[in-house]
Motif scaffolding. Sequence first.
Motif, PDB file in Angstrom:
ATOM      1  N   ASN A  40       0.873  -1.184   0.000  1.00  0.00           N
ATOM      2  CA  ASN A  40       0.000   0.000   0.000  1.00  0.00           C
ATOM      3  C   ASN A  40       0.903   1.224   0.000  1.00  0.00           C
ATOM      4  N   ARG A  41       0.886   1.974  -1.064  1.00  0.00           N
ATOM      5  CA  ARG A  41       1.784   3.117  -1.176  1.00  0.00           C
ATOM      6  C   ARG A  41       1.537   4.168  -0.082  1.00  0.00           C
ATOM      7  N   GLY A  42       0.297   4.274   0.373  1.00  0.00           N
ATOM      8  CA  GLY A  42       0.027   5.239   1.430  1.00  0.00           C
ATOM      9  C   GLY A  42       0.538   4.797   2.782  1.00  0.00           C
ATOM     10  N   LEU A  43       0.730   3.494   2.919  1.00  0.00           N
ATOM     11  CA  LEU A  43       1.153   2.905   4.187  1.00  0.00           C
ATOM     12  C   LEU A  43       2.659   2.708   4.263  1.00  0.00           C
ATOM     13  N   THR A  44       3.330   2.661   3.105  1.00  0.00           N
ATOM     14  CA  THR A  44       4.731   2.254   3.060  1.00  0.00           C
ATOM     15  C   THR A  44       5.618   3.296   2.397  1.00  0.00           C
ATOM     16  N   ARG A  45       6.894   3.220   2.764  1.00  0.00           N
ATOM     17  CA  ARG A  45       7.946   3.949   2.058  1.00  0.00           C
ATOM     18  C   ARG A  45       9.097   2.976   1.864  1.00  0.00           C
ATOM     19  N   SER A  46       9.723   3.015   0.704  1.00  0.00           N
ATOM     20  CA  SER A  46      10.883   2.166   0.449  1.00  0.00           C
ATOM     21  C   SER A  46      12.129   3.024   0.441  1.00  0.00           C
ATOM     22  N   VAL A  47      13.200   2.483   1.013  1.00  0.00           N
ATOM     23  CA  VAL A  47      14.461   3.211   1.121  1.00  0.00           C
ATOM     24  C   VAL A  47      15.603   2.275   0.756  1.00  0.00           C
ATOM     25  N   THR A  48      16.465   2.706  -0.136  1.00  0.00           N
ATOM     26  CA  THR A  48      17.677   1.955  -0.424  1.00  0.00           C
ATOM     27  C   THR A  48      18.679   2.251   0.678  1.00  0.00           C
ATOM     28  N   CYS A  49      19.157   1.203   1.334  1.00  0.00           N
ATOM     29  CA  CYS A  49      19.973   1.434   2.523  1.00  0.00           C
ATOM     30  C   CYS A  49      21.001   0.332   2.727  1.00  0.00           C
ATOM     31  N   ASP A  50      22.239   0.732   2.969  1.00  0.00           N
ATOM     32  CA  ASP A  50      23.295  -0.175   3.416  1.00  0.00           C
ATOM     33  C   ASP A  50      23.298  -0.123   4.938  1.00  0.00           C
ATOM     34  N   VAL A  51      22.909  -1.211   5.577  1.00  0.00           N
ATOM     35  CA  VAL A  51      22.725  -1.210   7.033  1.00  0.00           C
ATOM     36  C   VAL A  51      24.033  -1.059   7.797  1.00  0.00           C
ATOM     37  N   THR A  52      25.161  -1.161   7.105  1.00  0.00           N
ATOM     38  CA  THR A  52      26.447  -0.987   7.780  1.00  0.00           C
ATOM     39  C   THR A  52      26.919   0.463   7.767  1.00  0.00           C
ATOM     40  N   ASP A  53      26.188   1.325   7.086  1.00  0.00           N
ATOM     41  CA  ASP A  53      26.574   2.732   6.945  1.00  0.00           C
ATOM     42  C   ASP A  53      25.764   3.592   7.924  1.00  0.00           C
ATOM     43  N   PRO A  54      26.382   4.140   8.957  1.00  0.00           N
ATOM     44  CA  PRO A  54      25.638   4.922   9.955  1.00  0.00           C
ATOM     45  C   PRO A  54      24.855   6.076   9.356  1.00  0.00           C
TER      46      PRO A  54
END
Length: 266
Positions: free
Chosen positions: A51-65
């Motif tokens: 659901n676009r209204g419910l969600t946001r997508s983020v490209t993220c490297d979890v090792t990068d603070p």
Amino acid sequence: MDLRGKTVVITGAAGGIGAALAHRFAAEGATGLVLADLDATAVDALAQSINRGLTRSVTCDVTDPAQVAALVDVAHREFGPVDLFCSNAGITTGTGLDTTDEAWGRAWAVNVHAHVVAARAVLPSMVERGAGYLLQTCSAAGLLTAVGDAPYAVTKHAAVGFAEWLSMTYGDRGIKVSALCPQGVRTPMLDHGLARGHAGAQVTAAAGEVLTPEQVADAVVEGLAAERFLILPHPEVATYHQRKAADPDRWLASMRKLISRVASTA
């Protein structure tokens, strides 16, 4: 934890357990889902499928603070304070003493230090308001071991240790912590290991029922509701853990027999 009306961040969300958690949390009534992954195309498709209204997508490297701090900022800006942060990203190697220093470093960064990075990013606001929940995917390997994968065995033990430390240190300040420790789960990670003939994947597949990510998500929702530290989608892991603690020598002998049995049928 009641997920209704909650803001949730999930890393490693593009597939497997992460994607199943996203769908299940949405069904449970979460009103803000921030889904993070290195695979921008896949995580965006997941967000759109929910659901676009419910969600946001983020490209993220979890090792990068810096990227993780930006991820938390997106959640705060779009949906409000983070109620639940799911540190779900993880990697395997399928290697032992031949593991390169580079591979050891990457396993440590993703499987352990990423939990530290996430806690640093999200805990201050949680502590300030006296409420928040951290769910950390640690694997049964963190309680037992990972056959044929030294970095995975070591880093997942460390991940459980860090989750324990967080619970001890912040539990009286309104912060809940759960360590998710499934055994075999039908994910791309397991399928990849089986395809490459990794001993650990073969032992995992032979050691008990291989659950679907959706079954793991069911166990997570139940575990969060009960606010249990250890969430064990495979209940037998608790028995194995008790046997290991009660008699380490006997447990190690049983593991050697299991490895031999799997090797003889490979």
